[in-house]
Design a protein around this motif. Structure first.
Motif, mmCIF file in Angstrom:
data_model
loop_
_atom_site.group_PDB
_atom_site.id
_atom_site.type_symbol
_atom_site.label_atom_id
_atom_site.label_comp_id
_atom_site.label_asym_id
_atom_site.label_seq_id
_atom_site.Cartn_x
_atom_site.Cartn_y
_atom_site.Cartn_z
ATOM 1 N N LEU A 2 0.831 -1.208 0.000
ATOM 2 C CA LEU A 2 0.000 0.000 0.000
ATOM 3 C C LEU A 2 0.864 1.256 0.000
ATOM 4 O O LEU A 2 0.577 2.212 -0.739
ATOM 5 N N ARG A 3 1.893 1.250 0.817
ATOM 6 C CA ARG A 3 2.741 2.436 0.927
ATOM 7 C C ARG A 3 3.451 2.736 -0.395
ATOM 8 O O ARG A 3 3.430 3.875 -0.878
ATOM 9 N N GLU A 4 4.063 1.711 -0.991
ATOM 10 C CA GLU A 4 4.894 1.929 -2.175
ATOM 11 C C GLU A 4 4.089 2.054 -3.462
ATOM 12 O O GLU A 4 4.486 2.780 -4.377
ATOM 13 N N ARG A 5 2.957 1.353 -3.537
ATOM 14 C CA ARG A 5 2.220 1.295 -4.800
ATOM 15 C C ARG A 5 0.997 2.216 -4.840
ATOM 16 O O ARG A 5 0.490 2.505 -5.923
ATOM 17 N N ILE A 6 0.531 2.673 -3.667
ATOM 18 C CA ILE A 6 -0.656 3.530 -3.651
ATOM 19 C C ILE A 6 -0.398 4.853 -2.943
ATOM 20 O O ILE A 6 -0.530 5.928 -3.537
ATOM 21 N N PHE A 7 0.019 4.800 -1.677
ATOM 22 C CA PHE A 7 0.130 6.037 -0.896
ATOM 23 C C PHE A 7 1.210 6.976 -1.436
ATOM 24 O O PHE A 7 0.967 8.176 -1.601
ATOM 25 N N GLU A 8 2.397 6.457 -1.684
ATOM 26 C CA GLU A 8 3.477 7.335 -2.174
ATOM 27 C C GLU A 8 3.184 7.877 -3.570
ATOM 28 O O GLU A 8 3.332 9.086 -3.805
ATOM 29 N N PRO A 9 2.739 7.061 -4.531
ATOM 30 C CA PRO A 9 2.418 7.621 -5.854
ATOM 31 C C PRO A 9 1.310 8.674 -5.815
ATOM 32 O O PRO A 9 1.339 9.633 -6.592
ATOM 33 N N LEU A 10 0.323 8.493 -4.931
ATOM 34 C CA LEU A 10 -0.788 9.442 -4.867
ATOM 35 C C LEU A 10 -0.513 10.619 -3.938
ATOM 36 O O LEU A 10 -1.326 11.543 -3.855
ATOM 37 N N GLY A 11 0.597 10.594 -3.205
ATOM 38 C CA GLY A 11 0.898 11.673 -2.272
ATOM 39 C C GLY A 11 0.010 11.644 -1.046
ATOM 40 O O GLY A 11 -0.292 12.697 -0.466
ATOM 41 N N MET A 12 -0.386 10.440 -0.614
ATOM 42 C CA MET A 12 -1.201 10.291 0.599
ATOM 43 C C MET A 12 -0.245 10.186 1.788
ATOM 44 O O MET A 12 0.054 9.107 2.292
ATOM 45 N N ILE A 13 0.195 11.345 2.257
ATOM 46 C CA ILE A 13 1.321 11.409 3.191
ATOM 47 C C ILE A 13 0.947 11.057 4.630
ATOM 48 O O ILE A 13 1.824 10.793 5.454
ATOM 49 N N ASP A 14 -0.344 11.072 4.947
ATOM 50 C CA ASP A 14 -0.759 10.850 6.342
ATOM 51 C C ASP A 14 -1.571 9.562 6.515
ATOM 52 O O ASP A 14 -2.208 9.375 7.549
ATOM 53 N N THR A 15 -1.588 8.700 5.523
ATOM 54 C CA THR A 15 -2.389 7.479 5.579
ATOM 55 C C THR A 15 -1.493 6.297 5.925
ATOM 56 O O THR A 15 -0.492 6.049 5.260
ATOM 57 N N ASP A 16 -1.870 5.565 6.987
ATOM 58 C CA ASP A 16 -1.034 4.460 7.453
ATOM 59 C C ASP A 16 -1.861 3.609 8.416
ATOM 60 O O ASP A 16 -3.006 3.936 8.732
ATOM 61 N N PHE A 17 -1.250 2.538 8.902
ATOM 62 C CA PHE A 17 -1.908 1.671 9.875
ATOM 63 C C PHE A 17 -1.634 2.104 11.313
ATOM 64 O O PHE A 17 -2.121 1.465 12.244
ATOM 65 N N HIS A 18 -0.865 3.157 11.488
ATOM 66 C CA HIS A 18 -0.667 3.718 12.819
ATOM 67 C C HIS A 18 -0.312 5.191 12.673
ATOM 68 O O HIS A 18 -0.043 5.675 11.567
ATOM 69 N N VAL A 19 -0.329 5.895 13.794
ATOM 70 C CA VAL A 19 -0.010 7.324 13.810
ATOM 71 C C VAL A 19 1.368 7.492 14.430
ATOM 72 O O VAL A 19 1.560 7.231 15.623
ATOM 73 N N PRO A 20 2.367 7.921 13.666
ATOM 74 C CA PRO A 20 3.710 8.107 14.240
ATOM 75 C C PRO A 20 3.733 9.232 15.258
ATOM 76 O O PRO A 20 2.869 10.128 15.248
ATOM 77 N N ALA A 21 4.724 9.205 16.124
ATOM 78 C CA ALA A 21 4.807 10.181 17.226
ATOM 79 C C ALA A 21 4.793 11.618 16.727
ATOM 80 O O ALA A 21 4.179 12.497 17.349
ATOM 81 N N ALA A 22 5.424 11.871 15.585
ATOM 82 C CA ALA A 22 5.504 13.234 15.070
ATOM 83 C C ALA A 22 4.149 13.787 14.649
ATOM 84 O O ALA A 22 3.980 15.004 14.506
ATOM 85 N N LYS A 23 3.154 12.897 14.448
ATOM 86 C CA LYS A 23 1.826 13.329 14.010
ATOM 87 C C LYS A 23 0.761 13.124 15.084
ATOM 88 O O LYS A 23 -0.416 13.413 14.854
ATOM 89 N N ALA A 24 1.153 12.636 16.246
ATOM 90 C CA ALA A 24 0.190 12.258 17.276
ATOM 91 C C ALA A 24 -0.686 13.430 17.721
ATOM 92 O O ALA A 24 -1.852 13.241 18.097
ATOM 93 N N ALA A 25 -0.162 14.652 17.669
ATOM 94 C CA ALA A 25 -0.943 15.817 18.105
ATOM 95 C C ALA A 25 -2.116 16.102 17.173
ATOM 96 O O ALA A 25 -3.029 16.844 17.542
ATOM 97 N N ARG A 26 -2.103 15.511 15.988
ATOM 98 C CA ARG A 26 -3.176 15.730 15.011
ATOM 99 C C ARG A 26 -4.209 14.608 15.030
ATOM 100 O O ARG A 26 -5.160 14.622 14.246
ATOM 101 N N PHE A 27 -4.058 13.626 15.912
ATOM 102 C CA PHE A 27 -4.907 12.446 15.935
ATOM 103 C C PHE A 27 -6.155 12.712 16.775
ATOM 104 O O PHE A 27 -6.077 13.129 17.928
ATOM 105 N N ALA A 28 -7.317 12.457 16.187
ATOM 106 C CA ALA A 28 -8.586 12.737 16.857
ATOM 107 C C ALA A 28 -8.927 11.689 17.911
ATOM 108 O O ALA A 28 -8.495 10.536 17.821
ATOM 109 N N ALA A 29 -9.731 12.093 18.863
ATOM 110 C CA ALA A 29 -10.333 11.143 19.800
ATOM 111 C C ALA A 29 -11.505 10.456 19.109
ATOM 112 O O ALA A 29 -12.107 10.999 18.182
ATOM 113 N N CYS A 30 -11.831 9.252 19.571
ATOM 114 C CA CYS A 30 -12.972 8.528 19.018
ATOM 115 C C CYS A 30 -13.977 8.268 20.139
ATOM 116 O O CYS A 30 -13.594 7.969 21.281
ATOM 117 N N TYR A 31 -15.251 8.356 19.778
ATOM 118 C CA TYR A 31 -16.329 8.273 20.772
ATOM 119 C C TYR A 31 -17.308 7.146 20.431
ATOM 120 O O TYR A 31 -17.466 6.759 19.279
#
Length: 403
Positions: free
Chosen positions: A210-239
């Motif tokens: 997914l990363r090499e064949r879809i996300f990187e070619p499309l520029g989907m820079i924030d899509t992944d199976f986890h949220v890295p520490a550098a982006k954690a402040a942007r992660f929403a709460a779920c209810y």
């Protein structure tokens, strides 16, 4: 943004914000809402309302990262169809060609785990059955049968579980199918199985594909199976909506399981993403498989994926035995990864023949209307997704803004 230039009325688009604010945000029925509308390649409407974290009073932002749950499924389906285009797998291939231990899967007749009685399946499970949810597999969350109970007991298909994709594939060899493949539509772990097939056939881990064949070619820079520490402040709460009708914190972004890579890589519901990233994925689909010079699929493959593939041209209500789905009304069929509108009059909401859509368990939703060159993405974080008629309301509000 100039909505009038693409055939939309600004004052009518503003009704969307008012509706969400008055009906859902002010009464505390949703934490926040991001609504994005693009038509004819131009951004026509973007509203960001409410909170990404109610407890900490943190406002929702354009770049907030959301759990998209089953909006992962169209992405996984695209990955599989990329391999179909390369001739590495075919839609009518039997699944046991790739998972030999599934060759003799029986269909449930009676009994419980350890005492299941089965009968022979009337037809083999094919790859197309996985894409259209007619495989005979199920979800534990259905809570309808003893087979569902077995899935819950072993944790099959739980993105937050401690199992692995390989473990689920091996475990399902010992659990009967709920029905013969092709006979009924049942929302299931089918798309997780597609992720397994993508990894096995491509020779690389599914998440790497997914990363090499879809996300990187499309520029989907924030899509992944986890949220890295550098982006954690942007992660929403779920209810989660409680019995009293109030929102209860279901997953705290400061100690969420999503802050580290999962053991179970779920092609059916494991991704996190942003509205901007998912817009790029939708643009690729609407553009016939290409975006900014990166071609993932051919236009004919997109055309095939967005046709109704339910046997006999049936609609979801005719074939569904599912207690839970992200779409369940008349006038809608199912393609290779998407719900597809077949008869707008039968849906009783505006739309077009051939528009396609899907949503996620935390009430996220998207649809693409090729006839109107329209993309709509809605992001929030409230479970379950079936509690409100929000998606039908959004469709009505968006199409009512057409001029």
């Amino acid at each position: 943004m100039n909505p009038e230039a693409v055939g939309l009325a600004s004052h009518r688009l503003q009704q969307i914000e008012r509706h969400l604010q008055q009906r859902y945000l002010e009464p505390g029925r949703l934490p926040g809402a991001l609504t994005l509308i693009e038509r004819r390649g131009e951004l026509a409407h973007l509203s960001v309302q409410g909170h990404m974290d109610v407890e900490r009073a943190r406002p929702l932002q354009q770049d907030t990262i959301f759990r998209i749950y089953s909006m992962t499924k169209p992405i996984t389906s695209v990955a599989l169809m990329m391999l179909v285009e390369q001739g590495q797998i075919a839609l009518d291939d039997p699944v046991h060609r790739y998972i030999p231990q599934w060759r003799n899967l029986g269909v449930y007749e009676a009994g419980f785990v350890g005492t299941f009685r089965t009968r022979a399946a009337a037809a083999p499970m094919r790859v197309v059955d996985l894409l259209r949810h007619t495989s005979g597999l199920t979800y534990g969350l259905q809570q309808r049968t003893n087979v569902d109970a077995a899935y819950r007991k072993f944790g099959f298909g739980d993105p937050a579980g401690s199992g692995t994709l390989q473990g689920m594939i091996e475990g399902l060899a010992n659990i009967p199918l709920e029905s013969s493949p092709g006979e009924v539509w049942n929302y299931s772990v089918s798309t997780d199985v597609l992720g397994y097939l993508v990894g096995k056939i491509s020779g690389m881990p599914f998440e790497q594909f997914l990363r090499e064949r879809i996300f990187e070619p499309l520029g989907m820079i924030d899509t992944d199976f986890h949220v890295p520490a550098a982006k954690a402040a942007r992660f929403a709460a779920c209810y989660m909506l409680g019995p009293d009708g109030r929102m209860n914190l279901q997953d705290d972004p400061q100690n969420s399981p999503y802050l580290k890579p999962p053991s179970f890589v779920s092609g059916g519901g494991g991704l996190v993403s942003t509205a901007a990233d998912y817009l790029r994925f939708c643009r690729m689909l609407l553009n016939g498989g290409t975006l900014d010079g990166a071609r993932l699929l051919s236009p004919k493959t997109i055309e095939l994926m967005t046709a109704n593939h339910l046997p006999g041209g049936k609609e979801l209500p005719e074939m569904s035995v599912s207690l839970f789905s992200e779409a369940s009304y008349s006038g809608v069929g199912f393609g290779l990864g998407f719900a597809v509108t077949t008869n707008p009059a039968r849906t009783l909401v505006p739309g077009s023949v051939g528009d396609y859509s899907w949503g996620g368990m935390a009430s996220t939703y998207f649809w693409i209307d090729p006839r109107e060159q329209l993309i709509v993405i809605f992001m929030t974080q409230l479970m379950p997704s079936t509690i409100y008629n929000l998606r039908r309301e959004l469709r009505t509000l968006v199409y009512s803004a057409f001029t």
